[in-house]
Design a protein around this motif. Structure first.
Motif, PDB file in Angstrom:
ATOM      1  N   ALA A  64      66.460  43.516  51.213  1.00  0.00           N
ATOM      2  CA  ALA A  64      65.688  42.344  50.807  1.00  0.00           C
ATOM      3  C   ALA A  64      64.800  41.864  51.953  1.00  0.00           C
ATOM      4  N   ARG A  65      65.326  41.876  53.174  1.00  0.00           N
ATOM      5  CA  ARG A  65      64.527  41.454  54.327  1.00  0.00           C
ATOM      6  C   ARG A  65      63.381  42.441  54.578  1.00  0.00           C
ATOM      7  N   ALA A  66      63.674  43.732  54.410  1.00  0.00           N
ATOM      8  CA  ALA A  66      62.644  44.744  54.618  1.00  0.00           C
ATOM      9  C   ALA A  66      61.519  44.598  53.600  1.00  0.00           C
ATOM     10  N   LEU A  67      61.865  44.294  52.365  1.00  0.00           N
ATOM     11  CA  LEU A  67      60.848  44.102  51.328  1.00  0.00           C
ATOM     12  C   LEU A  67      59.985  42.873  51.636  1.00  0.00           C
ATOM     13  N   ARG A  68      60.617  41.815  52.108  1.00  0.00           N
ATOM     14  CA  ARG A  68      59.852  40.614  52.465  1.00  0.00           C
ATOM     15  C   ARG A  68      58.932  40.901  53.650  1.00  0.00           C
ATOM     16  N   PHE A  69      59.447  41.599  54.636  1.00  0.00           N
ATOM     17  CA  PHE A  69      58.641  41.970  55.799  1.00  0.00           C
ATOM     18  C   PHE A  69      57.442  42.808  55.368  1.00  0.00           C
ATOM     19  N   ALA A  70      57.683  43.768  54.463  1.00  0.00           N
ATOM     20  CA  ALA A  70      56.599  44.616  53.962  1.00  0.00           C
ATOM     21  C   ALA A  70      55.568  43.795  53.210  1.00  0.00           C
ATOM     22  N   GLU A  71      56.020  42.849  52.413  1.00  0.00           N
ATOM     23  CA  GLU A  71      55.093  42.009  51.653  1.00  0.00           C
ATOM     24  C   GLU A  71      54.155  41.233  52.576  1.00  0.00           C
ATOM     25  N   LEU A  72      54.709  40.684  53.650  1.00  0.00           N
ATOM     26  CA  LEU A  72      53.887  39.934  54.603  1.00  0.00           C
ATOM     27  C   LEU A  72      52.883  40.852  55.309  1.00  0.00           C
ATOM     28  N   ALA A  73      53.345  42.064  55.675  1.00  0.00           N
ATOM     29  CA  ALA A  73      52.462  43.014  56.349  1.00  0.00           C
ATOM     30  C   ALA A  73      51.325  43.451  55.429  1.00  0.00           C
ATOM     31  N   ILE A  74      51.659  43.737  54.178  1.00  0.00           N
ATOM     32  CA  ILE A  74      50.643  44.186  53.224  1.00  0.00           C
ATOM     33  C   ILE A  74      49.608  43.093  53.005  1.00  0.00           C
ATOM     34  N   ASP A  75      50.062  41.867  52.893  1.00  0.00           N
ATOM     35  CA  ASP A  75      49.122  40.760  52.689  1.00  0.00           C
ATOM     36  C   ASP A  75      48.191  40.619  53.894  1.00  0.00           C
ATOM     37  N   ALA A  76      48.728  40.870  55.091  1.00  0.00           N
ATOM     38  CA  ALA A  76      47.899  40.784  56.292  1.00  0.00           C
ATOM     39  C   ALA A  76      46.853  41.897  56.331  1.00  0.00           C
ATOM     40  N   PHE A  77      47.168  43.037  55.757  1.00  0.00           N
ATOM     41  CA  PHE A  77      46.230  44.163  55.755  1.00  0.00           C
ATOM     42  C   PHE A  77      45.175  44.057  54.659  1.00  0.00           C
ATOM     43  N   ARG A  78      45.404  43.201  53.677  1.00  0.00           N
ATOM     44  CA  ARG A  78      44.516  43.149  52.522  1.00  0.00           C
ATOM     45  C   ARG A  78      43.190  42.480  52.865  1.00  0.00           C
ATOM     46  N   GLU A  79      42.120  43.087  52.417  1.00  0.00           N
ATOM     47  CA  GLU A  79      40.804  42.457  52.548  1.00  0.00           C
ATOM     48  C   GLU A  79      40.817  41.188  51.702  1.00  0.00           C
ATOM     49  N   ARG A  80      40.411  40.089  52.280  1.00  0.00           N
ATOM     50  CA  ARG A  80      40.494  38.805  51.575  1.00  0.00           C
ATOM     51  C   ARG A  80      39.732  38.845  50.273  1.00  0.00           C
ATOM     52  N   GLY A  81      40.404  38.387  49.197  1.00  0.00           N
ATOM     53  CA  GLY A  81      39.765  38.309  47.890  1.00  0.00           C
ATOM     54  C   GLY A  81      39.854  39.593  47.103  1.00  0.00           C
ATOM     55  N   GLU A  82      40.467  40.647  47.693  1.00  0.00           N
ATOM     56  CA  GLU A  82      40.570  41.919  46.987  1.00  0.00           C
ATOM     57  C   GLU A  82      42.031  42.314  46.923  1.00  0.00           C
ATOM     58  N   GLY A  83      42.354  43.111  45.921  1.00  0.00           N
ATOM     59  CA  GLY A  83      43.705  43.665  45.803  1.00  0.00           C
ATOM     60  C   GLY A  83      44.724  42.612  45.433  1.00  0.00           C
ATOM     61  N   ILE A  84      45.974  43.032  45.456  1.00  0.00           N
ATOM     62  CA  ILE A  84      47.080  42.140  45.134  1.00  0.00           C
ATOM     63  C   ILE A  84      48.230  42.441  46.076  1.00  0.00           C
ATOM     64  N   SER A  85      49.065  41.469  46.271  1.00  0.00           N
ATOM     65  CA  SER A  85      50.194  41.654  47.160  1.00  0.00           C
ATOM     66  C   SER A  85      51.352  42.335  46.438  1.00  0.00           C
ATOM     67  N   VAL A  86      52.336  42.765  47.238  1.00  0.00           N
ATOM     68  CA  VAL A  86      53.500  43.418  46.647  1.00  0.00           C
ATOM     69  C   VAL A  86      54.205  42.496  45.682  1.00  0.00           C
ATOM     70  N   GLY A  87      54.353  41.220  46.068  1.00  0.00           N
ATOM     71  CA  GLY A  87      55.037  40.279  45.184  1.00  0.00           C
ATOM     72  C   GLY A  87      54.322  40.133  43.848  1.00  0.00           C
ATOM     73  N   GLN A  88      52.979  40.114  43.887  1.00  0.00           N
ATOM     74  CA  GLN A  88      52.216  40.010  42.641  1.00  0.00           C
ATOM     75  C   GLN A  88      52.356  41.273  41.817  1.00  0.00           C
ATOM     76  N   ARG A  89      52.453  42.426  42.490  1.00  0.00           N
ATOM     77  CA  ARG A  89      52.610  43.681  41.755  1.00  0.00           C
ATOM     78  C   ARG A  89      53.908  43.691  40.959  1.00  0.00           C
ATOM     79  N   ARG A  90      54.940  43.056  41.498  1.00  0.00           N
ATOM     80  CA  ARG A  90      56.236  43.114  40.829  1.00  0.00           C
ATOM     81  C   ARG A  90      56.277  42.197  39.610  1.00  0.00           C
ATOM     82  N   ARG A  91      55.457  41.160  39.605  1.00  0.00           N
ATOM     83  CA  ARG A  91      55.537  40.197  38.505  1.00  0.00           C
ATOM     84  C   ARG A  91      54.763  40.685  37.289  1.00  0.00           C
TER      85      ARG A  91
END
Length: 201
Positions: free
Chosen positions: A174-201
């Motif tokens: 669970a901690r690794a997934l949260r860490f990954a979600e934060l990292a992915i959001d940091a890598f995302r070009e602003r206004g494009e794509g979706i985060s891991v958490g949004q993908r799951r919903r």
């Protein structure tokens, strides 16, 4: 029935092998490579004779467990790179690699300290970094990955994620997934794509 018996025996042997390797990786991660073979057999739920029949020496077991670990890592990268959506593939690679990294980093560290010149690891790392760099370029061209991303950024995330191996096993994923979600959001070009958490919903 006679025709089914060889298949059942092969299936049973494969199940025993998988359980031994799973137990070995978990114990190596927690305690290092000095775990006695009898402890691994007990954790896997097999007898010592079964263990030694498949893995005649401790080094054989260590090497095969590590090779399996590399195969799992390669499969994650290849499946992520095969995704027609490069951002989704890139995000999936980070998420799954972070979980794998947190779960088995103790074992990888122990193996590398005992085998500092392991060529298979060097070749594996170079090959997978090349594939991930190509995936990152595709994600940039799609406008989803931030333009200033470089591969050292991903390496930094994976290095930082090693600290998760000290978290209790029950909450590590669970901690690794949260860490990954934060990292992915940091890598995302602003206004494009979706985060891991949004993908799951």
């Amino acid at each position: 029935m006679a025709e089914q018996l060889p298949h059942l025996l092969r299936s049973d042997a494969q199940d025993n092998r998988d359980r031994v390797l799973d137990a070995a990786r978990a114990l190596f991660s927690e305690r290092g490579l000095d775990v006695p073979m009898r402890v691994i057999a007990r954790e896997a739920g097999v007898g010592p004779a079964t263990l030694y029949r498949r893995f005649p020496t401790k080094q054989t077991l260590v090497d095969e467990a590590f090779i399996d670990e590399l195969a799992t890592c390669r499969r994650i990268v290849e499946e992520s790179c095969a995704d027609p959506d490069p951002w989704r593939g890139f995000a999936s690679a980070i998420e799954r690699l972070c979980v794998l990294n947190a779960r088995n980093q103790g074992f990888v560290n122990a193996f590398m300290s005992a085998n500092p010149e392991a060529e298979m690891f060097t070749e594996h790392r170079v090959s997978l970094q090349r594939q991930l760099a190509h995936l990152a370029q595709r994600a940039k061209r799609a406008g989803a990955l931030r333009r200033d991303f470089v591969m050292d950024d991903l390496v930094l995330v994976l290095l930082a994620g090693r600290g998760l191996s000290s978290v209790l096993p029950s909450s590590r994923e669970a901690r690794a997934l949260r860490f990954a979600e934060l990292a992915i959001d940091a890598f995302r070009e602003r206004g494009e794509g979706i985060s891991v958490g949004q993908r799951r919903r």
